[in-house]
Design an enzyme around this catalytic site. Sequence first.
Site, PDB file in Angstrom:
ATOM      1  N   GLU A  57      62.405  60.890  44.835  1.00 38.39           N
ATOM      2  CA  GLU A  57      61.857  59.923  45.788  1.00 38.39           C
ATOM      3  C   GLU A  57      60.320  60.029  45.788  1.00 38.39           C
ATOM      4  O   GLU A  57      59.628  59.053  46.060  1.00 38.39           O
ATOM      5  CB  GLU A  57      62.423  60.175  47.193  1.00 38.39           C
ATOM      6  CG  GLU A  57      62.295  58.967  48.117  1.00 38.39           C
ATOM      7  CD  GLU A  57      63.143  59.071  49.382  1.00 38.39           C
ATOM      8  OE1 GLU A  57      64.300  58.626  49.381  1.00 38.39           O
ATOM      9  OE2 GLU A  57      62.636  59.597  50.385  1.00 38.39           O
ATOM     10  N   HIS A  61      80.774  76.663  32.617  1.00 47.56           N
ATOM     11  CA  HIS A  61      82.093  76.182  32.204  1.00 47.56           C
ATOM     12  C   HIS A  61      82.194  74.669  32.368  1.00 47.56           C
ATOM     13  O   HIS A  61      83.291  74.119  32.406  1.00 47.56           O
ATOM     14  CB  HIS A  61      83.176  76.879  33.020  1.00 47.56           C
ATOM     15  CG  HIS A  61      83.104  78.373  32.883  1.00 47.56           C
ATOM     16  ND1 HIS A  61      83.795  79.061  31.904  1.00 47.56           N
ATOM     17  CD2 HIS A  61      82.381  79.304  33.560  1.00 47.56           C
ATOM     18  CE1 HIS A  61      83.513  80.358  32.005  1.00 47.56           C
ATOM     19  NE2 HIS A  61      82.653  80.525  33.002  1.00 47.56           N
ATOM     20  N   GLU A  98      72.375  53.995  58.693  1.00 42.79           N
ATOM     21  CA  GLU A  98      73.438  55.002  58.614  1.00 42.79           C
ATOM     22  C   GLU A  98      73.439  55.886  59.870  1.00 42.79           C
ATOM     23  O   GLU A  98      74.478  56.113  60.495  1.00 42.79           O
ATOM     24  CB  GLU A  98      73.226  55.914  57.397  1.00 42.79           C
ATOM     25  CG  GLU A  98      73.471  55.246  56.059  1.00 42.79           C
ATOM     26  CD  GLU A  98      72.207  54.636  55.464  1.00 42.79           C
ATOM     27  OE1 GLU A  98      71.272  54.316  56.236  1.00 42.79           O
ATOM     28  OE2 GLU A  98      72.162  54.475  54.235  1.00 42.79           O
ATOM     29  N   GLY A 100      59.633  62.485  55.421  1.00 39.47           N
ATOM     30  CA  GLY A 100      61.044  62.819  55.673  1.00 39.47           C
ATOM     31  C   GLY A 100      61.562  63.930  54.776  1.00 39.47           C
ATOM     32  O   GLY A 100      62.181  64.892  55.234  1.00 39.47           O
ATOM     33  N   ARG A 101      61.261  63.840  53.481  1.00 40.02           N
ATOM     34  CA  ARG A 101      61.814  64.818  52.539  1.00 40.02           C
ATOM     35  C   ARG A 101      61.062  66.159  52.553  1.00 40.02           C
ATOM     36  O   ARG A 101      61.406  67.074  51.810  1.00 40.02           O
ATOM     37  CB  ARG A 101      61.875  64.223  51.129  1.00 40.02           C
ATOM     38  CG  ARG A 101      60.580  63.612  50.642  1.00 40.02           C
ATOM     39  CD  ARG A 101      60.808  62.752  49.392  1.00 40.02           C
ATOM     40  NE  ARG A 101      59.595  62.087  48.960  1.00 40.02           N
ATOM     41  CZ  ARG A 101      59.173  60.907  49.428  1.00 40.02           C
ATOM     42  NH1 ARG A 101      59.865  60.286  50.355  1.00 40.02           N
ATOM     43  NH2 ARG A 101      58.069  60.356  48.967  1.00 40.02           N
ATOM     44  N   LYS A 153      68.030  48.185  50.975  1.00 41.33           N
ATOM     45  CA  LYS A 153      68.337  48.189  52.416  1.00 41.33           C
ATOM     46  C   LYS A 153      68.267  46.760  52.951  1.00 41.33           C
ATOM     47  O   LYS A 153      69.159  46.314  53.688  1.00 41.33           O
ATOM     48  CB  LYS A 153      67.327  49.041  53.180  1.00 41.33           C
ATOM     49  CG  LYS A 153      67.452  50.528  53.004  1.00 41.33           C
ATOM     50  CD  LYS A 153      66.471  51.223  53.971  1.00 41.33           C
ATOM     51  CE  LYS A 153      66.188  52.646  53.594  1.00 41.33           C
ATOM     52  NZ  LYS A 153      65.116  53.258  54.375  1.00 41.33           N
ATOM     53  N   LYS A 172      63.475  60.078  61.746  1.00 34.47           N
ATOM     54  CA  LYS A 172      62.042  59.910  61.968  1.00 34.47           C
ATOM     55  C   LYS A 172      61.789  58.531  62.586  1.00 34.47           C
ATOM     56  O   LYS A 172      61.081  58.393  63.567  1.00 34.47           O
ATOM     57  CB  LYS A 172      61.322  60.058  60.622  1.00 34.47           C
ATOM     58  CG  LYS A 172      59.837  60.025  60.699  1.00 34.47           C
ATOM     59  CD  LYS A 172      59.259  60.369  59.335  1.00 34.47           C
ATOM     60  CE  LYS A 172      57.793  59.996  59.268  1.00 34.47           C
ATOM     61  NZ  LYS A 172      57.198  60.275  57.968  1.00 34.47           N
TER      62      LYS A 172
HETATM   63  O1  F6P Z   1      65.801  56.908  51.932  1.00 37.48           O
HETATM   64  C1  F6P Z   1      64.640  56.512  52.541  1.00 37.48           C
HETATM   65  C2  F6P Z   1      64.279  57.340  53.731  1.00 37.48           C
HETATM   66  O2  F6P Z   1      63.210  56.723  54.355  1.00 37.48           O
HETATM   67  C3  F6P Z   1      63.942  58.793  53.388  1.00 37.48           C
HETATM   68  O3  F6P Z   1      62.665  58.965  52.889  1.00 37.48           O
HETATM   69  C4  F6P Z   1      64.181  59.468  54.680  1.00 37.48           C
HETATM   70  O4  F6P Z   1      64.254  60.841  54.532  1.00 37.48           O
HETATM   71  C5  F6P Z   1      65.483  58.813  55.098  1.00 37.48           C
HETATM   72  O5  F6P Z   1      65.343  57.472  54.676  1.00 37.48           O
HETATM   73  C6  F6P Z   1      65.826  58.898  56.554  1.00 37.48           C
HETATM   74  O6  F6P Z   1      64.887  58.282  57.364  1.00 37.48           O
HETATM   75  P1  F6P Z   1      64.853  58.531  58.928  1.00 37.48           P
HETATM   76  O7  F6P Z   1      64.562  59.950  59.183  1.00 37.48           O
HETATM   77  O8  F6P Z   1      63.773  57.624  59.427  1.00 37.48           O
HETATM   78  O9  F6P Z   1      66.193  58.133  59.494  1.00 37.48           O
END
Ligand code: F6P
Length: 522
Positions: free
Chosen positions: A354, A385, A214, A268-269, A512, A208
């Site tokens: 979250e 189990h 990452e 995002g979620r 972060k 987003k």
């Molecule tokens: O973990 C924090 C967060 O902002 C989430 O809410 C989101 O889904 C994720 O990082 C990834 O963010 P982006 O889509 O901006 O890379």
Amino acid sequence: MALPNINPTKTEAWKKLSDHFKDNKDINIKNLFKEANRKEAFSVQLNDLNVDFSKNRITKETLSLLVDLAKEVGLKQAVEAQFSGEIINATEGRAVLHTALRSTSEEPVFIDGKDIKPKIQTTLRKIRSFSNKVISGKWKGYTGKSITDVVNIGIGGSDLGPDMVVESLKFYKNHLNTHFVSNIDGDHVSEIIKNLNPETTLFVIVSKTFTTQETITNAETIKNWFLKSATIFDIPKHFVAVSTNLEAVDSFGIDKSNVFPMWNWVGGRFSLWSAVGLSISLSVGFDNYRALLDGAEKMDIHFRNEDFDKNIPVILALISVWYNNFYKAETEAVLPYSQYLSKLPSYLQQAIMESNGKGVDRNGDKIDYETGTIVWGSTGTNMQHAFMQLVHQGTKLIPSDFIGYKESLYGLTDHHKKLMANYNAQMDALAFGKTKEEVHLELKFSGDEDKINQLLPFKVFEGNRPSNAILFDKLTPQSLGKLIALYEHKIFTQGILWNIYSYDQFGVELGKELAKKLLKQQ
Ligand code: F6P
């Protein structure tokens, strides 16, 4: 219309619930079942979905007081505020409109005076046309070969939703191999790319913000790997992006025509219904993706219109609050009896924790009551189990959602009968347990009479452990959409009940920032 701002513990309904709890906390599910038709009275049917919440420590009075609480905190007004595009994510100044993404109604939804429905439809058409080209083999890589593999590069909401849905709908999958790279751990991306052919692989970069460490690190690593065999002019045939940050996407080198838009009014979620779901559409085809959205829309309509005492997400949210805030249950388990749903618990961990893991209320004041539930789980029967011993006989109260399907997808009815016998048996065992008298008799009959005194306490199941049975006819894209939307609305309802903001996530920021500082010092 802002969200109401009401401390739930100061309401009339809460006071009544507290008194009701004092008088009824030792209530026993087994005794509640002496009343005729309890199962029917505490079940709701919505098309192919039946939710049976009879195996809970609740009476009709409990439910009615909980419903009063929902009314007193202004849930109805809040639901309308969400669906109509009010800025309910006030701390980020945004609307929350994942529901608009799946809506097929003509009703416009305005953001800054502009109806957003047309651009949702345009994006869906773009997803459909792109998916069709890739799936049919018409979309060619830089050496003229068709695509065989799709790699989704993203994290959090840009990974967990699509990954979970692709896994859940594996039965409906086409020939494309779908992979997900998320972790900053370089071994993750290395493991994925080691068997890929750059000539036939499509990379979908989903972020987003397009600033997530990452995702950008993984995307750069993959681009460098790709450029070992191809040139920058080949990038448009192999890299597409889903983002709100068009500038950053452009400077990464992605062709404008390969960008799928995302919007600030989608969290995002909650974004798998937007172009973030591109990997889903590629994996199962656009029609199945649309069916997923349709299922979610059915749940949206139910949630928006149904009375609270027959409203599935509202009831499940209220029951969860009952355990969390009155019984002080620390966690909840989500237990799908389908191997396809193995990724649902971790998807829900982000969606739920979250969203509702907040310690200040909508005034910014520190909260002195419990909020966000800790959620965990795994698939049945494997978990029987593993951790179910603790759920049955441990010292903790763990309300559990059992998700099941009347039919299996491949047939194998013998397996399915056994699976569903276990599904029902677990809930019965949790609710009704096994008394001292029953264990006594059992040991006596099995000839273990001399061991009775020694073994009896260990073999008793006190029962009275709550569960909800969430039962669908069959795992289809539609029913999966319904299930996910059910939990989304449960999250929203609980956020309203707890007077918190569910759609920001400032709690993930500090770590972060510190990681960036530490990296600079290295
Ligand atoms: O973990 C924090 C967060 O902002 C989430 O809410 C989101 O889904 C994720 O990082 C990834 O963010 P982006 O889509 O901006 O890379």
